[in-house]
Enzyme design. Structure first.
Site, PDB file in Angstrom:
ATOM      1  N   LYS A 304       0.814  -1.232   0.000  1.00 26.37           N
ATOM      2  CA  LYS A 304       0.000   0.000   0.000  1.00 26.37           C
ATOM      3  C   LYS A 304       0.845   1.279   0.000  1.00 26.37           C
ATOM      4  CE  LYS A 304      -3.973  -2.190   2.202  1.00 26.37           C
ATOM      5  NZ  LYS A 304      -4.958  -2.164   3.267  1.00 26.37           N
ATOM      6  N   ASP A 345     -10.263   1.662   2.419  1.00 29.07           N
ATOM      7  CA  ASP A 345     -10.341   0.980   3.721  1.00 29.07           C
ATOM      8  C   ASP A 345     -11.096   1.848   4.728  1.00 29.07           C
ATOM      9  OD1 ASP A 345      -8.975  -1.317   2.997  1.00 29.07           O
ATOM     10  OD2 ASP A 345      -7.014  -0.445   3.432  1.00 29.07           O
TER      11      ASP A 345
END
Ligand code: NAP
Length: 515
Positions: A304, A345
């Protein structure tokens, strides 16, 4: 047409019929008979097996691999040629012959092949590496003018796939039949993209444990998860980059959503080794090949931060909160190959909360919240909650990490032992405590939970963690980790397709995966 071919390793000719029947019932469109596995290979037995296979009504490839090309045939070359000749006479539709045979003076099948309707696949395999002279090998195969050229090599890195994909693309454009496969777990996308790029076939195994090469998926998986029947030249490609990735639920979830909404997409597992250069080369490689039509990527652990850096270095648009969180989990690629980066997220967590509580994000500002954990998931949740003015206290085993996170997002922090004074409206578990297999663990003792609390566990395996079961028992409102996962996948789906995601279906698919 690209065939979904199932290799059948025939040991006992009397049992071939059963395996062939199973393969066809499962959805095989072509059969590869591996005659080198026959316990007692002789022309009569070969004839029987080929005849049985042809009766199933699917095209049949006959192959009898020698050990020097990864096969099991124990006899000499002239016996092997007799077996291959018997397969041609019995009506095999295709004969797979290794390139090296054409340099062998005893190779004596050319006349037979010219006089029969059997077509030729000339193959070359490397079970150790991606050979540096792949293009030369292909040229040598083409010199013999086969119906199909086949190259299979062992991949050790996801970027090895590009050699196979380029070969399929170029050969297909030139109107030549081609199979190009990167074997091994790193090569799975070369198998899954075969149909989009117009390869002659891709292989799939009858069931797990029956693969003829590493990296093959089952026919069932190819059809049910990877949308075999729907993929065509216009299919847009998506995938999840992570390492390891084999157990990711994202392919099942996103492909099911494509099917449900009628979107022409295919979502692949992309095992990218945990190194920045590998990640950068891979994403560059995908974008450079416009004909792959890669339009979106999910990014998970450990990539990420690399994804964030990638977007910055390629001067892409970056969602401000993704920048603040320091992690991108979604990359969108437009028609011109320009990238933009998002984080779904935090959105997944906020949507799970607001959906369960029937409130808007703005109403979160009144909820006194305790977040347990200070890792990646906690970071996304804390960032999201803080953005909407929610007063957060971070509790973590390593207090210094809680302090760092709290300083960044203007929150309070405390040690886990201070949970005994817990008086929050919302309790969030963002640690791995309670996750399978240690399912008897809980981050908060039952006696500290209160009926008025909303308890949200980010752990989704099991769906009902010990924390959630104990919270439910005292009458508290609970929200599970599946809701967060499904909402983040839904936000990704909308970025990918511009369509509303079928939330109920996503949850159902996930529940099936978690059974
Ligand atoms: P991470 O970055 O490794 O952070 C793990 C956190 O758990 C840290 O705060 C760590 O504390 C704490 N922790 C781990 N074991 C502990 C123990 N035995 N006692 C006390 N604290 C402990 O992991 P992550 O990426 O944030 O993921 C956390 C969890 O979120 C995962 O395990 C997964 O179940 C869940 N998850 C959910 C979703 C979803 O969509 N629902 C998505 C991804 C992950 P220290 O700082 O002291 O080490």
């Amino acid at each position: 047409m690209t065939y979904l071919a199932v290799p059948i390793k025939v040991v006992d000719p009397d049992q071939a019929g059963v395996a062939l029947g199973q393969a066809v019932d499962a959805g095989a469109e072509m059969i590869e008979l591996r005659l080198d596995f026959l316990a007692h290979p002789d022309p009569q037995t070969v004839c029987k097996v080929v005849t049985t296979a042809r009766e199933k009504g699917k095209p049949v490839i006959a192959a009898c691999r020698p050990p020097w090309e990864g096969g099991s045939f124990a006899g000499d070359e002239s016996t092997r040629y007799q077996i291959l000749g018997a397969a041609v006479k019995a009506g095999a539709d295709y004969l797979d012959i290794e390139l090296a045979c054409f340099d062998n003076p005893s190779f004596n099948l050319k006349n037979l092949l010219v006089s029969s309707s059997c077509k030729v696949i000339i193959s070359n395999h490397d079970f150790d590496i991606k050979p540096a002279d792949l293009t030369d090998r292909l040229k040598n195969i083409i010199l013999h003018n086969p119906t199909v050229s086949k190259l299979a090599f062992r991949s050790h890195n996801i970027n090895d796939n590009f050699a196979a994909l380029d070969i399929i693309y170029e050969q297909n454009k030139a109107g030549r039949g081609v199979i190009a496969l990167a074997m091994g777990q790193a090569g799975v996308i070369s198998r899954l993209l075969a149909r989009k790029l117009g390869a002659f076939l891709t292989f799939a195994s009858l069931s797990e444990g029956f693969e003829s090469a590493e990296g093959q998926l089952t026919v069932k998986k190819m059809r049910e998860t990877y949308r075999w029947d729907h993929v065509n030249a216009h299919t847009s490609i998506f995938g999840v980059i992570g390492f390891p990735i084999a157990h990711s639920m994202s392919p099942a979830v996103h492909n099911a959503a494509f099917s449900e909404t009628g979107f022409n997409g295919l979502y692949l597992p992309m095992p990218v080794e945990p190194a920045k250069e590998v990640f950068f080369d891979y994403v560059d490689g995908l974008i450079k090949r416009k004909w792959l039509d890669v339009r979106g990527l999910s990014v998970t652990i450990p990539h990420k931060q690399f994804a964030l850096e990638y977007i910055r270095q390629r001067h892409g648009k970056l969602e401000p909160l993704a920048q603040k969180i320091g992690a991108v989990n979604t990359i969108i690629i437009n028609n011109c190959g320009e990238v933009s980066g998002y984080n779904t997220d935090y959105a997944g967590a906020l949507d799970a909360l607001t959906e369960a509580l029937h409130i808007g994000r703005k109403e979160l500002e009144n909820m006194r919240t305790a977040v347990i954990g200070a890792g990646g998931v906690a970071r996304a949740i804390v960032a999201g909650l803080s953005e909407y003015g929610c007063p957060v206290t971070i509790y973590n085993r390593t207090v210094a990490k809680a302090q760092r996170l709290a300083d960044e997002f203007d929150c309070n922090y405390a040690s886990l032992s201070e949970l005994r004074d817990l008086s929050a409206d919302l309790l969030v578990n963002a640690t791995s405590i309670g996750m399978y297999p240690a399912i008897v663990a809980t981050p908060v003792p039952a006696e500290l939970l209160r009926k008025e609390m909303v308890v949200f566990d980010s752990v989704y395996n099991p769906i009902k963690t010990k924390l959630l079961c104990e919270a439910k028992q005292i009458g508290a409102k609970i929200i599970d980790g599946v809701s967060m996962f499904v909402n983040q996948a839904s936000a990704q789906f909308e970025l990918f397709t511009g369509r509303k995601a079928p939330l109920g279906l996503l949850r159902k698919v996930m529940e099936i995966q978690l059974k």
